[in-house]
Write an enzyme that holds these catalytic residues in place. Structure first.
Site, PDB file in Angstrom:
ATOM      1  N   TYR A  25      40.777  36.834   1.776  1.00 21.16           N
ATOM      2  CA  TYR A  25      41.908  37.817   2.328  1.00 21.16           C
ATOM      3  C   TYR A  25      41.716  37.814   3.875  1.00 21.16           C
ATOM      4  O   TYR A  25      41.324  38.839   4.434  1.00 21.16           O
ATOM      5  CB  TYR A  25      41.678  38.991   1.527  1.00 21.16           C
ATOM      6  CG  TYR A  25      42.878  39.871   1.666  1.00 21.16           C
ATOM      7  CD1 TYR A  25      44.166  39.537   1.044  1.00 21.16           C
ATOM      8  CD2 TYR A  25      43.041  41.054   2.266  1.00 21.16           C
ATOM      9  CE1 TYR A  25      44.973  40.245   1.083  1.00 21.16           C
ATOM     10  CE2 TYR A  25      44.061  41.801   2.327  1.00 21.16           C
ATOM     11  CZ  TYR A  25      45.005  41.300   1.741  1.00 21.16           C
ATOM     12  OH  TYR A  25      46.379  42.270   1.799  1.00 21.16           O
ATOM     13  N   GLN A  28      44.635  34.718   7.595  1.00 18.98           N
ATOM     14  CA  GLN A  28      45.828  33.988   6.915  1.00 18.98           C
ATOM     15  C   GLN A  28      46.024  34.357   5.516  1.00 18.98           C
ATOM     16  O   GLN A  28      47.054  34.346   5.016  1.00 18.98           O
ATOM     17  CB  GLN A  28      45.317  32.454   7.039  1.00 18.98           C
ATOM     18  CG  GLN A  28      46.430  31.472   6.548  1.00 18.98           C
ATOM     19  CD  GLN A  28      47.551  31.504   7.423  1.00 18.98           C
ATOM     20  OE1 GLN A  28      48.770  31.795   7.320  1.00 18.98           O
ATOM     21  NE2 GLN A  28      47.252  31.165   8.718  1.00 18.98           N
ATOM     22  N   GLN A  86      34.500  26.203   1.307  1.00 17.74           N
ATOM     23  CA  GLN A  86      35.340  25.626   0.260  1.00 17.74           C
ATOM     24  C   GLN A  86      34.848  25.014  -0.764  1.00 17.74           C
ATOM     25  O   GLN A  86      34.864  25.153  -2.007  1.00 17.74           O
ATOM     26  CB  GLN A  86      36.454  24.964   0.770  1.00 17.74           C
ATOM     27  CG  GLN A  86      37.494  25.924   1.749  1.00 17.74           C
ATOM     28  CD  GLN A  86      38.558  25.125   2.171  1.00 17.74           C
ATOM     29  OE1 GLN A  86      39.260  24.046   1.734  1.00 17.74           O
ATOM     30  NE2 GLN A  86      39.575  25.717   2.969  1.00 17.74           N
ATOM     31  N   HIS A 108      44.707  24.053   5.079  1.00 19.24           N
ATOM     32  CA  HIS A 108      44.387  22.820   5.919  1.00 19.24           C
ATOM     33  C   HIS A 108      43.545  21.618   4.999  1.00 19.24           C
ATOM     34  O   HIS A 108      42.650  22.299   3.756  1.00 19.24           O
ATOM     35  CB  HIS A 108      43.413  23.433   6.819  1.00 19.24           C
ATOM     36  CG  HIS A 108      42.555  22.547   7.792  1.00 19.24           C
ATOM     37  ND1 HIS A 108      43.028  21.582   8.290  1.00 19.24           N
ATOM     38  CD2 HIS A 108      40.972  22.528   8.102  1.00 19.24           C
ATOM     39  CE1 HIS A 108      42.082  20.790   9.420  1.00 19.24           C
ATOM     40  NE2 HIS A 108      41.094  21.543   9.092  1.00 19.24           N
ATOM     41  N   GLY A 134      47.962  34.275  10.507  1.00 19.55           N
ATOM     42  CA  GLY A 134      48.511  34.977   9.719  1.00 19.55           C
ATOM     43  C   GLY A 134      49.098  36.235   9.877  1.00 19.55           C
ATOM     44  O   GLY A 134      50.267  36.656   9.281  1.00 19.55           O
ATOM     45  N   ASP A 191      44.868  17.860  13.483  1.00 18.28           N
ATOM     46  CA  ASP A 191      44.161  19.246  13.789  1.00 18.28           C
ATOM     47  C   ASP A 191      42.830  19.128  14.384  1.00 18.28           C
ATOM     48  O   ASP A 191      42.766  19.896  15.350  1.00 18.28           O
ATOM     49  CB  ASP A 191      44.309  20.279  12.373  1.00 18.28           C
ATOM     50  CG  ASP A 191      43.689  21.522  12.445  1.00 18.28           C
ATOM     51  OD1 ASP A 191      44.738  22.291  12.747  1.00 18.28           O
ATOM     52  OD2 ASP A 191      42.813  21.893  12.492  1.00 18.28           O
ATOM     53  N   GLU A 195      42.171  20.560  18.324  1.00 22.43           N
ATOM     54  CA  GLU A 195      41.000  21.554  18.705  1.00 22.43           C
ATOM     55  C   GLU A 195      40.081  21.247  19.503  1.00 22.43           C
ATOM     56  O   GLU A 195      39.593  21.725  20.377  1.00 22.43           O
ATOM     57  CB  GLU A 195      40.332  21.968  17.402  1.00 22.43           C
ATOM     58  CG  GLU A 195      41.303  22.609  16.273  1.00 22.43           C
ATOM     59  CD  GLU A 195      40.754  22.876  14.927  1.00 22.43           C
ATOM     60  OE1 GLU A 195      41.168  23.961  14.197  1.00 22.43           O
ATOM     61  OE2 GLU A 195      39.728  22.429  14.639  1.00 22.43           O
ATOM     62  N   GLU A 227      41.821  32.980  38.954  1.00 23.06           N
ATOM     63  CA  GLU A 227      42.824  31.488  39.091  1.00 23.06           C
ATOM     64  C   GLU A 227      42.720  30.436  38.179  1.00 23.06           C
ATOM     65  O   GLU A 227      43.507  29.723  37.971  1.00 23.06           O
ATOM     66  CB  GLU A 227      42.587  31.162  40.594  1.00 23.06           C
ATOM     67  CG  GLU A 227      42.898  31.968  41.732  1.00 23.06           C
ATOM     68  CD  GLU A 227      44.459  32.269  41.728  1.00 23.06           C
ATOM     69  OE1 GLU A 227      45.193  31.349  41.217  1.00 23.06           O
ATOM     70  OE2 GLU A 227      44.608  33.528  42.146  1.00 23.06           O
ATOM     71  N   SER A 252      56.453  27.890  41.217  1.00 20.46           N
ATOM     72  CA  SER A 252      56.746  27.557  42.668  1.00 20.46           C
ATOM     73  C   SER A 252      56.965  25.869  42.898  1.00 20.46           C
ATOM     74  O   SER A 252      56.140  25.230  42.104  1.00 20.46           O
ATOM     75  CB  SER A 252      55.798  28.055  43.681  1.00 20.46           C
ATOM     76  OG  SER A 252      54.612  27.427  43.618  1.00 20.46           O
TER      77      SER A 252
END
Length: 329
Positions: A25, A28, A86, A108, A134, A191, A195, A227, A252
């Protein structure tokens, strides 16, 4: 030709009567879960007791359970924990509780692409990956809009994996914006490449190099920060809204001429050559292996580099200057 699905291609009824288990939780997980609930989908949340995310789930009206309990109860199991944990969560808590015909979901593809999770053959395996955090997924849902998503099917045991994935995308609001078809391989590799070479690695290295160049030339760190770092958001916001050419028309003529004539002197053929090497490391699984071993070893390189960058002069001066900007709080 790229296939893009919309609300008319999705049927929420496919998810009716099914229970979606959200494992994790975090940002996402919270966004997707709240949207599912508001779309009338039954959701069960898994989160570790005692964590901030656990309390967030309680505050949102859920009663978090263990990953094993959620997997046992769920018809569709969406894994939204971080990549490096995971595989353990899957092996210990999800795999023993999977039933034939269940759906295993990801946002993912790292664990599937690099073989960290090997699902049984009698379930559907698919991905719905919102192209935004999320919090934005939630915000756009509440505004009756949506964040574009990617959809990928890895395993279609029931023959209904795509319809189930699109129903999920519709339930979290993504089908309003569009759901772009891809593969686990393509999503994961692009992905990671993005990154490392542009979004995180490339941008932060470029900012620090520019900052250091100005400071080493005798300019004030505060001016160098404005800058090379602070004003980057102004440019990215225009690119995000109008594209690169739109950005060039929004600055510009001097800035545009400098862009057109000097940019290629910074991002040279050698830089692109190195990008190709990094892409090859991603494609071969070399980076994935390195990251997995890094976690198994307690993250010595990760922690060392993180500590080093945390005391970089740009962080010191940046913190001071951001305190002068109340709109950032």
């Amino acid at each position: 030709m790229t296939k893009i699905y919309y609300e008319q291609d999705a049927d929420l009824k496919v998810l009716k009567g099914k229970k979606v288990a959200i494992i994790g939780y975090g940002i996402q997980g919270r966004g997707q879960t709240l949207n599912l609930r508001d779309s009338g989908i039954e959701v069960i949340v898994s989160e570790l007791k005692g964590t901030t995310n656990y309390q967030n789930a309680l505050d949102d009206g859920f009663k978090p359970v263990s990953a094993a309990e959620a997997a046992k109860a769920g018809d569709v199991i969406q894994i939204l924990t971080q990549d490096h944990i995971q595989a353990n969560v899957f092996r210990q808590s999800i795999l023993p509780n999977l039933e034939e015909g269940n759906g295993l979901m990801f946002s993912h593809g790292f664990s599937i692409r690099f073989g960290q999770i090997i699902p049984p053959g009698n379930i559907d395996v698919f991905m719905i990956a919102p192209k935004g955090p999320g919090s934005l997924v939630r915000q756009m849902y509440l505004e009756k809009r949506g964040v574009p998503c990617l959809v990928a099917i890895y395993q279609n045991y029931t023959g209904k994996a795509l319809s189930l994935a699109l129903a999920y995308a519709a339930a979290i609001g993504g089908a309003k914006a569009g759901v772009v078809e891809t593969t686990f391989k393509e999503e994961t590799e692009t992905d990671l490449f993005g990154e490392q070479t542009v979004l995180c690695g490339g941008v932060t290295a470029l900012i620090k190099a520019g900052f250091e160049t100005l400071v080493e030339a005798g300019y004030q760190p505060e001016i160098a920060y404005f800058e090379t770092c602070h004003e980057l958001k102004l440019i990215i916001d225009i690119i995000n809204e109008k594209g690169i050419q739109g950005m060039r028309k929004g600055v510009s003529d001097t800035a545009e001429y400098g862009d057109l004539t000097r940019g290629s002197r910074i991002i040279t053929a050698d830089v692109k050559k190195e990008m190709k090497k990094i892409l090859a490391e991603v494609q071969s699984g070399e980076f994935a292996k390195e990251w997995i071993l890094e976690n198994n070893a307690g993250r010595p390189v990760f922690n060392s580099l993180s500590r080093k960058d945390s005391v970089h002069p740009i962080e010191v001066v940046g913190k001071k200057l951001r305190a002068m900007m109340p709109w950032l709080k």
